[in-house]
Scaffold this active site. Structure first.
Site, PDB file in Angstrom:
ATOM      1  N   ALA A 208       0.694  -0.884   0.537  1.00 25.36           N
ATOM      2  CA  ALA A 208      -0.221  -0.045  -0.160  1.00 25.36           C
ATOM      3  C   ALA A 208       1.037   1.464   0.254  1.00 25.36           C
ATOM      4  CB  ALA A 208      -0.698   0.383   1.131  1.00 25.36           C
ATOM      5  N   HIS A 209       0.611   1.858  -0.575  1.00 23.95           N
ATOM      6  CA  HIS A 209       2.054   3.112  -0.795  1.00 23.95           C
ATOM      7  C   HIS A 209       1.570   4.018  -1.682  1.00 23.95           C
ATOM      8  CE1 HIS A 209       2.387   0.915  -4.777  1.00 23.95           C
ATOM      9  NE2 HIS A 209       2.832   2.489  -5.272  1.00 23.95           N
ATOM     10  N   ARG A 210      -0.091   4.565  -2.367  1.00 27.24           N
ATOM     11  CA  ARG A 210      -0.818   5.393  -3.391  1.00 27.24           C
ATOM     12  C   ARG A 210      -0.872   6.370  -3.144  1.00 27.24           C
ATOM     13  NH1 ARG A 210      -0.345   3.365  -8.921  1.00 27.24           N
ATOM     14  NH2 ARG A 210      -1.674   4.804  -9.309  1.00 27.24           N
TER      15      ARG A 210
END
Length: 370
Positions: A208-210
């Site tokens: 999860a990085h957006r």
């Protein structure tokens, strides 16, 4: 170097390095003149430059070290500096891959000069214009001379936008080339499973990085809550190699990490590939990870409201659930027992060869005016 077009690559993030690596290697195999402009869009060396060493790629010819900033400032600085290099070196073709600000900057710089522009992974659409990546990919496609579409679905989308068919080439996706080239290498070299005491098939993997996820306290919190419930429901630990930006958001929002989620350091490519390959389920907001999981035969759940990789859903490899905790658990429950026997929609691992065959003229057609 042998006779042939001079090719310049513009890249700046880990996914671009991984997906362009097979094309760069193919240039090396053919002894083609090539140069690499590294924009430095990722500001953490562990997320990009280390991949050149690990993937045995030649050092970038130019390091711009632009770093993180606002979209406009970052893209503008890259355009200025890429244009300076292109004016000085005058390559025949510039290649970009994907949908980052580095891609858009390279596309704009090349389109203003007498340089052919090739877009690797053309035709992807999420239909979500709130995503900066959607703007980047649309503008780059419409500026390109060569649109290397990974699937027939991507070709159809480009045609629907009235892009001339003679500019479109369906090559498959270079991620298939990359996974096939590196999967065995990862199994031989990576000790990440032993390091974290993980049993293949008995854990899940989270990415999860957006920005639209981790910069929103409610969405990031809901995502973590849902993934924590998945860990409890499936009775499997979820391993989360955390992006530096996500770690900062976690601290800034003072979010609790639910039991069952183990946060670990960002992983190099071969270690991450090993984690993907041995996971029972991947939960992700990454487009590239959706593709890799599909190719590896690992079911995935996408923690977004839209995806530019609908082929993964069509073949049954992926489910789109957003960040609602109940929907995350429902999606994970549905996908966990998938056997991975779906058809890979992204080609046969010859994308790099097809791309260079096109550029060097083996299959070259007259390019219509933009």
């Amino acid at each position: 170097m042998t006779e042939g077009p001079d090719i310049t690559f513009v890249l700046g993030t880990r996914p671009e390095i991984i997906k362009l690596a097979p094309v760069i290697r193919e240039c090396e195999d053919r002894s083609l003149t090539r140069s690499i402009i590294h924009t430095g869009q990722h500001y953490d060396e562990s997320l990009d430059l280390v991949f050149f060493d690990q993937l045995a790629l030649p050092e970038p010819t130019h390091h711009l070290e632009v770093g993180s900033s606002t979209h406009g400032r970052q893209t503008g600085e890259m355009i200025i500096r890429i244009e300076e290099i292109l004016r000085r070196e005058r390559p025949d073709t510039l290649l970009v891959q994907g949908d980052t600000n580095s891609v858009l900057a390279g596309a704009i710089a090349a389109s203003k000069l007498d340089i052919d522009l090739g877009h690797v992974e053309a035709g992807l659409r999420s239909d979500d214009r709130t995503m900066p990546e959607e703007t980047n990919r649309v503008l780059t496609d419409h500026a390109s001379d060569y649109l290397f579409a990974p699937t027939e679905q991507s070709r159809a989308r480009l045609r629907s936008e009235r892009i001339p068919d003679e500019r479109i080439y369906v090559t498959g996706n270079t991620i298939v080339d990359a996974v096939e080239q590196n999967r065995t290498l990862a199994a031989q070299r990576s000790a990440v499973l032993a390091e974290y005491d993980l049993v293949p098939g008995r854990y899940c993997l989270l990415t999860a990085h957006r920005a639209e996820t981790i910069d929103d306290e409610q969405r990031f919190g809901d995502l973590l809550t849902g993934v924590g419930r998945v860990a409890s429901h499936l009775e499997r630990e979820v391993v989360y190699p955390i992006h530096p930006r996500a770690a900062k958001s976690l601290e800034a929002f003072d979010l609790d990490v639910p039991d069952g989620i183990r946060i670990v350091e960002p992983q190099n490519y071969l270690d991450f590939l090993s984690l993907e390959d041995a996971a029972s389920l991947v939960l992700t907001d990454s487009g590239g990870v959706q593709e890799e999981a599909c190719i590896l035969g690992v079911p995935s759940v996408t923690l977004r409201e839209s995806t530019e990789r609908p082929e993964t859903i069509d073949v049954g490899a992926n489910r789109l659930v957003g960040t609602d905790p109940a929907a995350i658990v429902e999606g994970a429950d549905e996908m966990i027992d998938r056997d991975g026997e779906w058809t890979n929609p992204f080609g046969n691992g010859t994308a790099a060869t097809q791309i260079l065959d096109t550029i060097t003229g083996a299959e070259r057609r007259e390019v219509s005016p933009k």
